[in-house]
Design a protein around this motif. Structure first.
Motif, PDB file in Angstrom:
ATOM      1  N   UNK A  61       0.823  -1.191   0.000  1.00 38.95           N
ATOM      2  CA  UNK A  61       0.000   0.000   0.000  1.00 38.95           C
ATOM      3  C   UNK A  61       0.864   1.251   0.000  1.00 38.95           C
ATOM      4  N   UNK A  62       1.950   1.215   0.769  1.00 34.19           N
ATOM      5  CA  UNK A  62       2.814   2.388   0.823  1.00 34.19           C
ATOM      6  C   UNK A  62       3.523   2.635  -0.502  1.00 34.19           C
ATOM      7  N   UNK A  63       3.912   1.583  -1.190  1.00 32.03           N
ATOM      8  CA  UNK A  63       4.567   1.735  -2.489  1.00 32.03           C
ATOM      9  C   UNK A  63       3.588   2.301  -3.518  1.00 32.03           C
ATOM     10  N   UNK A  64       2.351   1.832  -3.485  1.00 30.81           N
ATOM     11  CA  UNK A  64       1.328   2.350  -4.400  1.00 30.81           C
ATOM     12  C   UNK A  64       1.101   3.836  -4.135  1.00 30.81           C
ATOM     13  N   UNK A  65       1.019   4.214  -2.878  1.00 30.29           N
ATOM     14  CA  UNK A  65       0.832   5.622  -2.531  1.00 30.29           C
ATOM     15  C   UNK A  65       2.014   6.458  -3.004  1.00 30.29           C
ATOM     16  N   UNK A  66       3.202   5.928  -2.885  1.00 22.91           N
ATOM     17  CA  UNK A  66       4.390   6.633  -3.333  1.00 22.91           C
ATOM     18  C   UNK A  66       4.383   6.818  -4.848  1.00 22.91           C
ATOM     19  N   UNK A 101      -4.484   8.576   0.437  1.00 20.76           N
ATOM     20  CA  UNK A 101      -3.904   9.142   1.662  1.00 20.76           C
ATOM     21  C   UNK A 101      -4.358   8.358   2.891  1.00 20.76           C
ATOM     22  N   UNK A 102      -5.641   8.040   2.966  1.00 19.59           N
ATOM     23  CA  UNK A 102      -6.165   7.290   4.118  1.00 19.59           C
ATOM     24  C   UNK A 102      -5.531   5.905   4.177  1.00 19.59           C
ATOM     25  N   UNK A 103      -5.419   5.240   3.035  1.00 20.88           N
ATOM     26  CA  UNK A 103      -4.791   3.918   2.989  1.00 20.88           C
ATOM     27  C   UNK A 103      -3.329   3.961   3.384  1.00 20.88           C
ATOM     28  N   UNK A 104      -2.598   4.972   2.918  1.00 18.42           N
ATOM     29  CA  UNK A 104      -1.187   5.106   3.272  1.00 18.42           C
ATOM     30  C   UNK A 104      -1.023   5.395   4.764  1.00 18.42           C
ATOM     31  N   UNK A 105      -1.893   6.226   5.320  1.00 19.74           N
ATOM     32  CA  UNK A 105      -1.838   6.509   6.758  1.00 19.74           C
ATOM     33  C   UNK A 105      -2.123   5.247   7.573  1.00 19.74           C
ATOM     34  N   UNK A 106      -3.117   4.477   7.149  1.00 20.92           N
ATOM     35  CA  UNK A 106      -3.444   3.234   7.860  1.00 20.92           C
ATOM     36  C   UNK A 106      -2.290   2.237   7.765  1.00 20.92           C
ATOM     37  N   UNK A 107      -1.702   2.102   6.581  1.00 21.16           N
ATOM     38  CA  UNK A 107      -0.599   1.154   6.394  1.00 21.16           C
ATOM     39  C   UNK A 107       0.638   1.572   7.185  1.00 21.16           C
ATOM     40  N   UNK A 108       0.952   2.855   7.187  1.00 22.54           N
ATOM     41  CA  UNK A 108       2.138   3.297   7.929  1.00 22.54           C
ATOM     42  C   UNK A 108       1.910   3.199   9.442  1.00 22.54           C
ATOM     43  N   UNK A 109       0.686   3.468   9.891  1.00 25.82           N
ATOM     44  CA  UNK A 109       0.381   3.330  11.312  1.00 25.82           C
ATOM     45  C   UNK A 109       0.468   1.866  11.745  1.00 25.82           C
ATOM     46  N   UNK A 110      -0.061   0.976  10.930  1.00 23.70           N
ATOM     47  CA  UNK A 110       0.014  -0.455  11.236  1.00 23.70           C
ATOM     48  C   UNK A 110       1.465  -0.910  11.282  1.00 23.70           C
ATOM     49  N   UNK A 111       2.259  -0.442  10.359  1.00 28.74           N
ATOM     50  CA  UNK A 111       3.677  -0.806  10.306  1.00 28.74           C
ATOM     51  C   UNK A 111       4.412  -0.295  11.552  1.00 28.74           C
TER      52      UNK A 111
END
Length: 74
Positions: free
Chosen positions: A1-6, A45-55
């Motif tokens: 998810x983070x790579x897709x957001x990037x 943005x919401x998906x990236x925030x969720x993925x980074x928070x989970x990480x």
């Protein structure tokens, strides 16, 4: 998810930054090949925030994400 957001977010961000007049005069403007609708950008943005928070909260070692790929071992 983070790579897709990037991959999807950085070109759009660079386009917005190069629209600032002093930057546009110095280096020119950039036209992003990616134009997402507002709902997709918000979801990104919401998906990236969720993925980074989970990480960050998981606190588990991952060889790919934590630099194990380039640790100097032969």
């Amino acid at each position: 998810m983070l790579v897709v957001a990037l991959v999807l977010g950085v070109p759009q961000l660079v386009e917005q930054i190069t629209q600032i007049p002093p930057i546009a005069e110095a280096i020119g403007t950039f036209e992003s090949p990616i134009h997402l609708p507002p709902w997709a950008n918000i979801s990104l943005v919401v998906g990236a925030l969720a993925a980074s928070t989970e990480r960050a909260l998981r606190l588990r070692y991952n060889w790919l994400l934590d630099g194990g790929l380039f640790d100097g071992e032969d």
